[in-house]
Scaffold this active site. Structure first.
Site, PDB file in Angstrom:
ATOM      1  N   LYS A 195       0.854  -1.211   0.000  1.00 16.81           N
ATOM      2  CA  LYS A 195       0.000   0.000   0.000  1.00 16.81           C
ATOM      3  C   LYS A 195       0.876   1.244   0.000  1.00 16.81           C
ATOM      4  CE  LYS A 195      -1.719   1.590   4.016  1.00 16.81           C
ATOM      5  NZ  LYS A 195      -1.401   3.010   4.294  1.00 16.81           N
ATOM      6  N   ASN A 196       1.898   1.251   0.852  1.00 22.76           N
ATOM      7  CA  ASN A 196       2.676   2.485   1.046  1.00 22.76           C
ATOM      8  C   ASN A 196       3.699   2.743  -0.050  1.00 22.76           C
ATOM      9  OD1 ASN A 196       1.103   2.961   3.247  1.00 22.76           O
ATOM     10  ND2 ASN A 196       2.664   2.439   4.769  1.00 22.76           N
ATOM     11  N   ARG A 213      -4.710  10.785   4.136  1.00 23.83           N
ATOM     12  CA  ARG A 213      -3.718  11.867   4.203  1.00 23.83           C
ATOM     13  C   ARG A 213      -2.656  11.761   3.110  1.00 23.83           C
ATOM     14  NH1 ARG A 213      -2.355  13.289   8.496  1.00 23.83           N
ATOM     15  NH2 ARG A 213      -0.262  14.013   8.022  1.00 23.83           N
ATOM     16  N   CYS A 248      -4.648  12.843  12.822  1.00 20.65           N
ATOM     17  CA  CYS A 248      -5.415  11.604  12.705  1.00 20.65           C
ATOM     18  C   CYS A 248      -5.302  10.900  14.057  1.00 20.65           C
ATOM     19  CB  CYS A 248      -4.884  10.751  11.559  1.00 20.65           C
ATOM     20  SG  CYS A 248      -3.442   9.801  11.989  1.00 20.65           S
ATOM     21  N   ARG A 276       0.663  14.702  13.031  1.00 16.85           N
ATOM     22  CA  ARG A 276       1.135  14.431  11.657  1.00 16.85           C
ATOM     23  C   ARG A 276       1.143  15.705  10.784  1.00 16.85           C
ATOM     24  NH1 ARG A 276      -1.199   8.794   9.644  1.00 16.85           N
ATOM     25  NH2 ARG A 276       0.684   8.869   8.365  1.00 16.85           N
ATOM     26  N   ASP A 315       4.717   0.613  12.059  1.00 19.28           N
ATOM     27  CA  ASP A 315       3.499  -0.025  11.522  1.00 19.28           C
ATOM     28  C   ASP A 315       3.360  -1.476  11.943  1.00 19.28           C
ATOM     29  OD1 ASP A 315       3.540   1.758   8.337  1.00 19.28           O
ATOM     30  OD2 ASP A 315       3.003   2.366  10.371  1.00 19.28           O
ATOM     31  N   ARG A 322      -8.551  -0.399   4.784  1.00 17.92           N
ATOM     32  CA  ARG A 322      -7.659   0.582   4.155  1.00 17.92           C
ATOM     33  C   ARG A 322      -6.332  -0.053   3.777  1.00 17.92           C
ATOM     34  NH1 ARG A 322      -7.065   6.205   6.937  1.00 17.92           N
ATOM     35  NH2 ARG A 322      -5.772   6.278   5.090  1.00 17.92           N
TER      36      ARG A 322
HETATM   37  C1  EPZ Z   1       4.239   6.994   6.251  1.00 20.09           C
HETATM   38  O1  EPZ Z   1       3.451   8.024   6.804  1.00 20.09           O
HETATM   39  C2  EPZ Z   1       3.322   5.780   6.185  1.00 20.09           C
HETATM   40  N1  EPZ Z   1       2.182   6.071   5.322  1.00 20.09           N
HETATM   41  C3  EPZ Z   1       2.836   5.420   7.590  1.00 20.09           C
HETATM   42  O2  EPZ Z   1       2.051   4.242   7.493  1.00 20.09           O
HETATM   43  C4  EPZ Z   1       4.060   5.120   8.461  1.00 20.09           C
HETATM   44  O3  EPZ Z   1       3.639   4.837   9.766  1.00 20.09           O
HETATM   45  C5  EPZ Z   1       4.988   6.339   8.453  1.00 20.09           C
HETATM   46  O4  EPZ Z   1       5.351   6.669   7.091  1.00 20.09           O
HETATM   47  C6  EPZ Z   1       6.262   6.091   9.240  1.00 20.09           C
HETATM   48  O5  EPZ Z   1       6.929   4.988   8.722  1.00 20.09           O
HETATM   49  C7  EPZ Z   1       2.339   6.013   3.980  1.00 20.09           C
HETATM   50  O6  EPZ Z   1       3.411   5.737   3.471  1.00 20.09           O
HETATM   51  C8  EPZ Z   1       1.125   6.308   3.148  1.00 20.09           C
HETATM   52  P1  EPZ Z   1       6.301  10.390   8.259  1.00 20.09           P
HETATM   53  P2  EPZ Z   1       4.017   9.546   6.791  1.00 20.09           P
HETATM   54  O7  EPZ Z   1       6.196  11.648   7.475  1.00 20.09           O
HETATM   55  O8  EPZ Z   1       4.751   9.804   5.532  1.00 20.09           O
HETATM   56  C9  EPZ Z   1       6.466  13.694  11.656  1.00 20.09           C
HETATM   57  C10 EPZ Z   1       0.170   2.906   7.761  1.00 20.09           C
HETATM   58  O9  EPZ Z   1      -0.295   2.356   8.768  1.00 20.09           O
HETATM   59  N2  EPZ Z   1       6.390  14.648  10.550  1.00 20.09           N
HETATM   60  O10 EPZ Z   1       7.516   9.530   8.093  1.00 20.09           O
HETATM   61  O11 EPZ Z   1       2.898  10.452   7.144  1.00 20.09           O
HETATM   62  C11 EPZ Z   1       5.152  12.940  11.836  1.00 20.09           C
HETATM   63  O12 EPZ Z   1       4.284  13.675  12.663  1.00 20.09           O
HETATM   64  C12 EPZ Z   1       0.656   4.328   7.848  1.00 20.09           C
HETATM   65  O13 EPZ Z   1       0.301   2.366   6.642  1.00 20.09           O
HETATM   66  C13 EPZ Z   1       6.549  16.013  10.827  1.00 20.09           C
HETATM   67  O14 EPZ Z   1       6.741  16.408  11.970  1.00 20.09           O
HETATM   68  O15 EPZ Z   1       5.027   9.477   8.020  1.00 20.09           O
HETATM   69  C14 EPZ Z   1       5.589  11.651  12.487  1.00 20.09           C
HETATM   70  O16 EPZ Z   1       5.709  11.864  13.878  1.00 20.09           O
HETATM   71  C15 EPZ Z   1       0.420   4.938   9.216  1.00 20.09           C
HETATM   72  N3  EPZ Z   1       6.478  16.904   9.794  1.00 20.09           N
HETATM   73  C16 EPZ Z   1       6.984  11.403  11.898  1.00 20.09           C
HETATM   74  O17 EPZ Z   1       7.406  12.652  11.326  1.00 20.09           O
HETATM   75  C17 EPZ Z   1       6.254  16.507   8.491  1.00 20.09           C
HETATM   76  O18 EPZ Z   1       6.207  17.367   7.597  1.00 20.09           O
HETATM   77  C18 EPZ Z   1       7.014  10.360  10.797  1.00 20.09           C
HETATM   78  O19 EPZ Z   1       6.086  10.766   9.814  1.00 20.09           O
HETATM   79  C19 EPZ Z   1       6.100  15.123   8.233  1.00 20.09           C
HETATM   80  C20 EPZ Z   1       6.179  14.219   9.273  1.00 20.09           C
END
Ligand code: EPZ
Length: 424
Positions: A22-23, A97, A121, A126, A309, A401
């Site tokens: 998915k990701n 998102r 969320c 996030r 995850d 999802r």
């Molecule tokens: C991706 O989300 C995945 N989703 C998530 O999977 C996964 O948990 C996550 O990466 C971490 O591995 C998809 O790929 C669609 P991040 P993403 O940006 O990109 C902070 C699932 O269950 N952050 O790496 O949103 C954020 O708040 C989902 O499949 C900022 O502060 O994750 C978090 O604490 C859930 N500012 C951390 O970084 C930003 O601009 C990691 O978020 C972006 C992120």
């Protein structure tokens, strides 16, 4: 809303095939916006989030006929040759998102984008500040009004960008935008997840010039335009890990076909420490669990660390392990919602900020429970597989999802699990 009902206590055995990731699929399908040529993808998983992405892209003007895929085919073709609208509306972005990933490709190719901010969320705030900082560094003008981000640029220019956090989404958004920027972009402290590498492979097949994906420094040399692509999505490492844990939990004998051990090293190291017996070859991971499961400590970290995850799924295994396990969640600020539901099934989990202290118990007891987010919902399914008696899980739309027909796949492995359609 549909419910899932499980009679626990069945050993899983047999083979299960891992679906496409998915990701990886979400950003890769969105990257089709970078070219007017047709983009064909294989191993696209049949998930609610993919259907949302198709809806999002058709709302922007992609007129591709996806009926064959919607009817169950493996292959999906998209073509962004008639993009007339550059807005990703709130109702779609709030549903998923990852829709926010359209902003990079739209502003890179068309010079404009208006995308709703995703908002928080269940698992955390996030924010998308790192996405926006990166696009501004590439020369986009960013304005935030009425819950939307408006990005405009005559032509993006390459830049050196340092990410305060190795954000997966920010790395993907910036990398996609930089493919059409003038000059070279460096992303430092980039996310290293396998999904980033798969996206880069798809982009390079379209004519992009990306080096270093999968490491913490990615270099993108901008090109004038990109062509079409034919790309197979990598297997879903999180689905694979979820089935490996399910097999260990039920003391089963299961081959998780298509699971790539090179994408699951942190999990496999932890499971070996916990006494899980498995073998791995080019076809997948085979779990044959006989002995007791021992408690181990787990700390989630950016890839290649233990994936957040898989944290909820691992908590279920530790809930019935021998000893006490400390699980530390370092990625999201509120990703222990499954713990309260597991406690209702007899688990003994104490939450202390970003740590969960899990005291293993002999067994769990079935109960009515409620899913709260995608990975918490699969953790409740796993718990139901080993609990004594009946577990009824509500709000399973969270599950749909990210897991393709999970009740069918688990039934084939011997689980007693049914989906009861609910009054919508
Ligand atoms: C991706 O989300 C995945 N989703 C998530 O999977 C996964 O948990 C996550 O990466 C971490 O591995 C998809 O790929 C669609 P991040 P993403 O940006 O990109 C902070 C699932 O269950 N952050 O790496 O949103 C954020 O708040 C989902 O499949 C900022 O502060 O994750 C978090 O604490 C859930 N500012 C951390 O970084 C930003 O601009 C990691 O978020 C972006 C992120």
């Amino acid at each position: 809303m549909d419910r899932i009902i499980i009679q626990g206590g069945k050993r899983l055995s047999g083979e299960v095939v891992v679906s496409g990731s998915k990701n990886a699929a979400l950003p890769i399908l969105i990257s089709s916006l970078l070219t007017p040529e047709p983009c064909t993808y294989q191993s696209v998983p049949h998930l609610a989030d993919i259907r949302t992405t198709i809806k999002l892209l058709s709302g922007l003007g992609d007129k591709s006929d996806n009926q064959r895929w919607l009817d169950g085919a493996d292959e999906l073709t998209l073509q962004a040759d008639q993009i007339r609208n550059f807005e990703a509306p709130y109702d779609l972005v709030k549903t998923m998102r990852a829709s926010f990933l359209v902003i990079g490709p739209l502003v890179a190719r068309f010079g404009q984008a208006r995308v709703s901010t995703p908002g928080g969320c269940a698992i955390g705030a996030r924010p998308v500040d790192l996405h926006l900082k990166g696009l501004e560094a590439l020369g986009a003008t960013i304005e935030q009004t009425h819950g939307y981000v408006e990005a405009t640029a005559a032509k993006l220019r390459g830049a050196k960008i340092y990410l305060d956090l190795p954000s997966v989404g920010a790395t993907e958004n910036i990398m996609m935008a930089a493919t059409l920027a003038e000059g070279t972009t460096l992303i430092e402290n980039a996310a290293k997840e396998p999904e980033i590498d798969d996206l880069a492979k798809a982009l390079n097949a379209m004519g992009a010039r990306i080096q270093g994906a999968g490491t913490d420094i990615i270099q993108i040399d901008g090109v004038d335009s990109l062509g079409g692509v034919n790309h197979r999505i990598i297997p879903d490492r999180i689905e694979a890990g979820s089935f490996v844990i399910a097999a260990a939990l039920t003391h089963g004998d299961v081959l998780v076909k298509g699971a790539r051990t090179d994408h699951l090293e942190a999990l496999m190291i932890k499971l070996k420490e916990a006494g899980v017996s498995f073998t791995a070859d080019g076809h997948g991971i085979r779990v044959r669990q006989n002995g007791k499961i021992k408690s181990v400590d787990v700390k989630t970290l950016p890839y290649p660390g233990f994936p957040t995850d898989l944290q909820a799924q691992m908590m279920v295994l530790m809930a019935v392990a021998d000893g006490v396990s400390v699980i530390t969640e370092t990625i999201f600020e509120n990703r222990f919602m499954h713990a309260q539901e597991l406690d209702r099934m007899g688990a003994q989990i104490k939450l202390e900020g970003s740590r969960a202290i899990v005291r293993g118990v002999g067994d769990l007891s079935g109960a009515p429970v409620m899913a709260s987010d995608l990975r918490a919902s699969v953790a409740l399914v796993l718990a139901g597989l080993v609990a004594n008696g009946t577990t009824e899980i509500s709000r399973v739309y969270h599950l749909d999802r990210g897991y393709e027909q999970i009740e069918k796949k688990l039934s084939y492995l011997g689980a007693q699990i049914v989906r009861v359609p609910g009054a919508n």
